[in-house]
Design an enzyme around this catalytic site. Structure first.
Site, PDB file in Angstrom:
ATOM      1  N   PHE A 138     -10.787  -0.738  -0.435  1.00 56.09           N
ATOM      2  CA  PHE A 138     -10.176  -1.532   0.738  1.00 56.09           C
ATOM      3  C   PHE A 138     -10.584  -3.177  -0.080  1.00 56.09           C
ATOM      4  O   PHE A 138     -11.835  -3.145   0.476  1.00 56.09           O
ATOM      5  CB  PHE A 138     -11.191  -1.295   2.244  1.00 56.09           C
ATOM      6  CG  PHE A 138     -10.108  -1.843   3.006  1.00 56.09           C
ATOM      7  CD1 PHE A 138      -8.117  -1.496   3.389  1.00 56.09           C
ATOM      8  CD2 PHE A 138      -9.732  -3.274   3.527  1.00 56.09           C
ATOM      9  CE1 PHE A 138      -7.652  -1.381   4.438  1.00 56.09           C
ATOM     10  CE2 PHE A 138      -8.837  -3.954   4.583  1.00 56.09           C
ATOM     11  CZ  PHE A 138      -7.716  -2.557   4.843  1.00 56.09           C
ATOM     12  N   VAL A 139      -9.535  -4.655  -0.440  1.00 51.72           N
ATOM     13  CA  VAL A 139      -9.387  -5.712  -0.270  1.00 51.72           C
ATOM     14  C   VAL A 139      -9.452  -6.461   1.250  1.00 51.72           C
ATOM     15  O   VAL A 139      -9.028  -6.433   1.926  1.00 51.72           O
ATOM     16  CB  VAL A 139      -7.955  -6.068  -1.474  1.00 51.72           C
ATOM     17  CG1 VAL A 139      -8.832  -7.352  -1.521  1.00 51.72           C
ATOM     18  CG2 VAL A 139      -8.135  -5.204  -2.571  1.00 51.72           C
TER      19      VAL A 139
ATOM     20  N   ASP B   5       1.119  -1.375  -0.038  1.00 54.15           N
ATOM     21  CA  ASP B   5      -0.046   0.107  -0.555  1.00 54.15           C
ATOM     22  C   ASP B   5       0.753   1.067  -0.316  1.00 54.15           C
ATOM     23  O   ASP B   5       1.191   1.910  -1.524  1.00 54.15           O
ATOM     24  CB  ASP B   5      -0.821  -0.115   1.191  1.00 54.15           C
ATOM     25  CG  ASP B   5      -1.880   0.274   0.877  1.00 54.15           C
ATOM     26  OD1 ASP B   5      -2.327   1.511   0.252  1.00 54.15           O
ATOM     27  OD2 ASP B   5      -3.074   1.174   2.335  1.00 54.15           O
TER      28      ASP B   5
ATOM     29  N   ARG C  87     -10.697 -12.909   6.069  1.00 56.47           N
ATOM     30  CA  ARG C  87      -9.933 -13.443   5.708  1.00 56.47           C
ATOM     31  C   ARG C  87      -9.749 -14.787   5.291  1.00 56.47           C
ATOM     32  O   ARG C  87      -9.349 -15.506   4.157  1.00 56.47           O
ATOM     33  CB  ARG C  87      -8.594 -13.699   7.165  1.00 56.47           C
ATOM     34  CG  ARG C  87      -8.060 -12.602   7.613  1.00 56.47           C
ATOM     35  CD  ARG C  87      -7.091 -12.982   8.897  1.00 56.47           C
ATOM     36  NE  ARG C  87      -6.599 -11.988   9.530  1.00 56.47           N
ATOM     37  CZ  ARG C  87      -5.550 -10.789   9.020  1.00 56.47           C
ATOM     38  NH1 ARG C  87      -4.865 -10.733   8.370  1.00 56.47           N
ATOM     39  NH2 ARG C  87      -5.289 -10.513  10.041  1.00 56.47           N
TER      40      ARG C  87
HETATM   41  P1  IMP Z   1       1.872  -0.871   3.409  1.00 59.23           P
HETATM   42  O1  IMP Z   1       2.959  -0.941   4.470  1.00 59.23           O
HETATM   43  O2  IMP Z   1       0.756   1.008   4.034  1.00 59.23           O
HETATM   44  O3  IMP Z   1       2.586  -1.053   2.384  1.00 59.23           O
HETATM   45  O4  IMP Z   1       0.748  -1.908   4.191  1.00 59.23           O
HETATM   46  C1  IMP Z   1       0.645  -2.583   4.035  1.00 59.23           C
HETATM   47  C2  IMP Z   1       0.233  -3.671   5.351  1.00 59.23           C
HETATM   48  O5  IMP Z   1      -1.452  -3.118   5.340  1.00 59.23           O
HETATM   49  C3  IMP Z   1      -0.418  -4.824   4.018  1.00 59.23           C
HETATM   50  O6  IMP Z   1      -0.014  -6.080   4.293  1.00 59.23           O
HETATM   51  C4  IMP Z   1      -1.658  -5.183   5.018  1.00 59.23           C
HETATM   52  O7  IMP Z   1      -1.827  -5.895   6.008  1.00 59.23           O
HETATM   53  C5  IMP Z   1      -2.252  -3.853   5.014  1.00 59.23           C
HETATM   54  N1  IMP Z   1      -3.260  -2.947   3.953  1.00 59.23           N
HETATM   55  C6  IMP Z   1      -3.029  -2.217   3.623  1.00 59.23           C
HETATM   56  N2  IMP Z   1      -4.220  -1.978   2.129  1.00 59.23           N
HETATM   57  C7  IMP Z   1      -5.234  -3.211   2.372  1.00 59.23           C
HETATM   58  C8  IMP Z   1      -6.550  -4.098   1.508  1.00 59.23           C
HETATM   59  O8  IMP Z   1      -6.362  -3.158   0.706  1.00 59.23           O
HETATM   60  N3  IMP Z   1      -6.748  -4.874   2.664  1.00 59.23           N
HETATM   61  C9  IMP Z   1      -6.576  -5.455   3.250  1.00 59.23           C
HETATM   62  N4  IMP Z   1      -4.918  -4.717   4.461  1.00 59.23           N
HETATM   63  C10 IMP Z   1      -4.255  -3.819   3.886  1.00 59.23           C
END
Ligand code: IMP
Ligand code: MG
Length: 179
Positions: A155-156, A106, A168
């Protein structure tokens, strides 16, 4: 399900498997004679890591697998950019090839922090495999070496990914509205 939480399927279980199989094929070819350790990022990448391991494992051994659990934290209502390790790996990765397995990249904080962390532990090389990447190709926060699917906003949930620890266990990938 909460009445306000509507789910829209974006990938069926079969389509998810096709993506994972294709990623596994590339990884298998690239690491053919290398000592590879897959490190799944819990909890979201639990199924992805397991399926990737199965699809890569063409011989008796396949890669080693380990897991790490992280959380992003920060002040309430502020974008959190600190990555906390809740559970660490137990394998010795010094001099070995590490592939970080993420559910979704993300803002890229988790992937960046883990790459730095595994570098400190002496990994010979570090690459990232993400099932989902937020943003168009070329506009990602972190560009993974192996990317399943680029997605926009939304959001996925499903295939290991949660909203407040729910959904999950859904087999496909879904966008949750009004989370
Ligand atoms: P980042 O450090 O911002 O890249 O976020 C990574 C973590 O945020 C991912 O490994 C997910 O656990 C969580 N995350 C971000 N977007 C989503 C989403 O759309 N659905 C579920 N989890 C998410
Ligand atoms: Mg995650």
């Amino acid at each position: 399900m909460n009445m306000a939480e509507r789910l829209t399927i974006i990938k069926t279980p079969e389509e998810v498997f096709d993506i994972v199989k294709s990623l596994a094929g590339s990884i298998r070819a690239d690491y053919a004679s290398k000592d590879l350790v897959l490190i799944g990022v819990l909890k979201g990448a639990l199924f992805f890591t397991a399926d990737l391991l199965r699809f890569i494992g063409k011989d008796n051994t396949g890669p080693e697998v380990d897991f790490i659990q992280t959380a992003c934290y920060g002040a309430k209502d502020e974008p959190s950019d600190k990555v906390l390790i809740l559970r660490d790996i137990t394998s010795d990765i010094k001099g070995r090839h590490v592939l970080i397995v993420e559910d979704i990249i993300d803002r890229g904080h988790t992937a960046r922090a883990l790459a730095d962390y595994f570098k400190l532990k002496g990994a010979a090389s570090i690459r990232i495999c993400a099932l989902l990447v937020r943003g168009k190709p070329g506009e990602e926060s972190v560009k993974p070496d192996y990317a399943g699917l680029h997605i926009g906003k939304g959001f996925v949930v499903g295939y290991g990914m949660d909203y407040k620890e729910r959904y999950r266990g859904l087999a496909g990938l879904h966008i949750i509205e009004d989370p």
